[in-house]
Every structure is written in C-alpha cells, then in structure tokens.
Design an enzyme around this catalytic site. Structure first.
Site: not given
Ligand code: GRF
Length: 218
Positions: A13, A91, A106, A108, A135, A140, A144, A173
């Site tokens: 999280g 998914i 999302n 990714h 990204s 959809t 991804d 991210e």
């Molecule tokens: C992140 O790298 C995200 O891109 C991927 O899973 C990880 C989640 O990290 N889908 P967190 O749970 O937000 O720390």
C-alpha cells in the site's frame, strides 16, 4: 468539490499511502480502501488514516466473477468518481469493468506496452534495458492494456538488482500516481472514444513526469 476515490490494494500500500498524503494538495477524498487480502498492510494504512476499509475473501465465493461482482457492488455503494488499482493483484472480470470505463485506472511498474503482467523489473534487467519506469493507464478488459495516461522513465543503473530497480521505480510510481490522479480530480483529463484527452486535446502519447512532479506532453 473533491473527487471521491475508491482504492483497491492487495499488498503493502505505498501507492495508497502516497495518495493519502496528497489529500492536502489535490482535491480528493478516499472514501474506501478495498482488498482481497484481509491482512494487507494497505488496509492498516487506511485505518490509520481514518478511511473506511473493505476486505473480501475470495475463498468465500464459488466463482471469480461472483467475487468481482460483490466487490464492485460494495464499492459502488460508496459512490466513487474514480477507482484506483494500486497494487491490486487480481485480474478483474470484464463485466464489472465495463460500467467503469474511463473511471478506473491502474499503476503498473513498466513503460507500457512493454512488460504487461508480472515480474516487470526482472524482465527489464534480463532484456538489458537502460530505461525502465512506470505507467498509469485506464483499465479495460485486457490486462495492463488500456490507454496509457502518463509515464515516468527510470534509468537502469549498472549493477542494479531486481530489488534496487524496483525500489527506484516505486518512489517515482508514487509521484506519477499522485500527479495523474490530480489531473483527474481537476477535471483536466478524461478518456473518450478518441483516446486520452487533456484540456480538450487528444493526447498522441502518454504524458511524462517532470522533475517537479508535473506532467507534460511529449
Ligand atoms: C507497485 O509496484 C505497483 O506498480 C504494482 O504493485 C506494487 C504495489 O506496491 N502493481 P504498493 O502496494 O503500492 O506498495
């Protein structure tokens, strides 16, 4: 008027935490955090922030579609304007996604369309990429694969391990997700049949994150 956001998370999280900490800066209200894992640290983060949580156990459903339908029915009761998948590791059934087209995104950890799916950092290292990244895309039915809203590039450094690369990407991210959600909350970006539209203009490429955490067109 704040944008009501539902966040779905299955793990640590940290992306959720970035959104929690952005609430003073961008006009959002996280109305619920939902998970398929009752012990997900993401749920503890939500509780600490005073945000309602929802944990559904997939084991209690006879079908994946049944789980997804109940999850989304419960989320819809919070009337979110946007659903954010932030480390949500299931998914989802296209039938629950369809009504949310353009209102579910999302984050990714790759420069889509490269490396859809899992183990993206390992795959980038194995490929000898010198640039990796993350990204934010609209969700959809295809994994991804929805239109990409924004990206951040992260250099691969000599000697990088999967862990060191993942850690460097994760920090960015957080910034990418907050900047992207900020544009949605400001009503400046949307998805329509022409594609991703920013300030009334169709984007010909994903936005990219600048050093000052703003998003710029190519
Ligand atoms: C992140 O790298 C995200 O891109 C991927 O899973 C990880 C989640 O990290 N889908 P967190 O749970 O937000 O720390």
């Amino acid at each position: 008027m704040s944008l009501r956001i539902a966040v779905l998370a299955s793990g640590s999280g940290t992306n959720l935490q970035a959104l929690i900490e952005s609430r003073a800066r961008i006009p959002i209200e996280i109305v619920v955090v939902a998970s398929d894992k009752s012990h997900a640290p993401a749920l503890r983060r939500a509780e600490k922030a005073g945000i309602e949580t929802l944990a559904l156990d997939p084991q209690r459903y006879t079908t994946r579609a049944g789980f997804d339908a109940d999850l989304f029915a419960r989320i819809e009761a919070y009337t979110p304007g946007l659903i954010v998948l932030a480390g949500f590791m299931r998914i989802l059934d296209p039938r629950v996604l369809e009504p949310w087209a353009g209102r579910i995104i999302n984050i990714h950890p790759s420069l889509l369309p490269k490396y859809r799916g899992l183990h993206t950092h390992r795959r980038a290292l194995d490929a000898g990429d010198d640039v990796h990244g993350a990204s934010v895309h609209y969700v959809t039915a295809d994994l991804d694969d929805g239109p990409t809203m924004a990206q951040v590039e992260v250099p691969v450094e000599r000697g990088d391990s999967t862990e060191s690369l993942a850690a460097r990407v994760l920090v960015r991210e957080h910034r990418l997700l907050v900047a992207s959600v900020g544009l949605v909350a400001a009503g400046r970006i949307k998805l329509d049949e022409a594609g991703v539209v920013l300030d009334g203009k169709v984007l010909c490429a994903p936005l990219h994150l600048l050093a000052d955490d703003t998003l710029a067109t190519r």
